[in-house]
Design a protein around this motif. Structure first.
Motif, PDB file in Angstrom:
ATOM      1  N   LYS A 147       5.982  -2.843  85.306  1.00 29.45           N
ATOM      2  CA  LYS A 147       5.559  -3.409  84.021  1.00 29.45           C
ATOM      3  C   LYS A 147       4.787  -2.383  83.200  1.00 29.45           C
ATOM      4  O   LYS A 147       4.933  -2.316  81.988  1.00 29.45           O
ATOM      5  CB  LYS A 147       4.734  -4.672  84.226  1.00 29.45           C
ATOM      6  N   LYS A 148       3.955  -1.574  83.855  1.00 30.18           N
ATOM      7  CA  LYS A 148       3.216  -0.524  83.150  1.00 30.18           C
ATOM      8  C   LYS A 148       4.189   0.447  82.495  1.00 30.18           C
ATOM      9  O   LYS A 148       4.007   0.839  81.342  1.00 30.18           O
ATOM     10  CB  LYS A 148       2.301   0.227  84.106  1.00 30.18           C
ATOM     11  N   GLU A 149       5.224   0.843  83.231  1.00 33.59           N
ATOM     12  CA  GLU A 149       6.229   1.762  82.691  1.00 33.59           C
ATOM     13  C   GLU A 149       6.983   1.126  81.531  1.00 33.59           C
ATOM     14  O   GLU A 149       7.274   1.780  80.540  1.00 33.59           O
ATOM     15  CB  GLU A 149       7.206   2.173  83.784  1.00 33.59           C
ATOM     16  N   GLN A 150       7.295  -0.149  81.647  1.00 36.62           N
ATOM     17  CA  GLN A 150       8.045  -0.871  80.618  1.00 36.62           C
ATOM     18  C   GLN A 150       7.270  -0.950  79.308  1.00 36.62           C
ATOM     19  O   GLN A 150       7.845  -0.925  78.238  1.00 36.62           O
ATOM     20  CB  GLN A 150       8.338  -2.278  81.138  1.00 36.62           C
ATOM     21  N   HIS A 151       5.960  -1.022  79.384  1.00 40.00           N
ATOM     22  CA  HIS A 151       5.134  -1.205  78.186  1.00 40.00           C
ATOM     23  C   HIS A 151       4.444   0.081  77.755  1.00 40.00           C
ATOM     24  O   HIS A 151       3.295   0.069  77.360  1.00 40.00           O
ATOM     25  CB  HIS A 151       4.070  -2.281  78.435  1.00 40.00           C
ATOM     26  N   GLN A 152       5.173   1.198  77.804  1.00 42.47           N
ATOM     27  CA  GLN A 152       4.579   2.445  77.332  1.00 42.47           C
ATOM     28  C   GLN A 152       4.372   2.330  75.824  1.00 42.47           C
ATOM     29  O   GLN A 152       5.300   2.061  75.072  1.00 42.47           O
ATOM     30  CB  GLN A 152       5.487   3.634  77.651  1.00 42.47           C
TER      31      GLN A 152
END
Length: 186
Positions: A147-152
């Motif tokens: 999720k962290k990667e998805q919301h860059q």
């Protein structure tokens, strides 16, 4: 496999299903331990769920002279132990989020305990198990990383906890739509 409560703040539609479910969790004595706040009720219908963030180094536990607030091995910060709580209310004053509440009849502090009777066995907390918009999710740390990667975001900001107030928390959240200035679609 460790799991965490993850909150997608901008998904909340204010249905308050999480509040109803909270009262049904074992050991809560029909007491609601979570909240849903209207962000700016005179302008829009934006709401956010608010519950204990289960701080890694919780101010509520540090301020308790009776050591009535215990921290479970999973990281969940539990409500005050009945046999130890002296009713001083230091915990309610110390919490930067205003979460612990004091029951004057019982002379006892209570707050979200992350449904420890469920979560210690990998079962989602009641609030996350009923949320219709996936605002509240019980996810693995691997899913959290995805999720962290998805919301860059352009500015690199992604709220994974609330470090600006109390430090690291065991409940994780993000505010991508709010931080990017996106308007909700519902």
């Amino acid at each position: 496999m460790k799991q965490v409560l993850y909150i997608e703040m901008d998904n909340c539609i204010g249905c308050r299903s999480c509040l109803a479910a909270c009262t049904q969790c074992g050991g809560h004595e029909q007491r609601n331990r979570n909240y849903v706040l209207d962000v700016n009720p005179l302008v829009n219908r934006q709401t956010i769920p608010l519950m204990c963030f289960h701080c890694v180094n919780p101010a509520c536990a540090r301020s308790c002279p009776a050591q009535a607030i215990q921290i479970h091995e999973s990281g969940a910060v539990l409500s005050a132990l009945v046999e130890k709580c002296i009713g001083c209310q230091n915990c309610t004053i110390a919490c930067p989020y205003g979460i612990p509440k004091f029951d004057e009849e019982q002379n006892l502090m209570y707050k979200c305990d992350l449904c420890i009777d469920r979560t210690k066995d990998g079962i989602p907390p009641m609030c996350a198990s009923v949320c219709p918009t996936n605002t509240l999710q019980w996810i693995t740390e691997e899913e959290l990383s995805r999720k962290k990667e998805q919301h860059q975001l352009d500015n690199g900001k992604w709220m994974a906890s609330m470090p600006f107030m109390e430090g690291e928390t065991n409940v994780k959240m993000n505010l991508p739509g709010i931080l990017q200035g996106k308007v909700k679609l519902f």
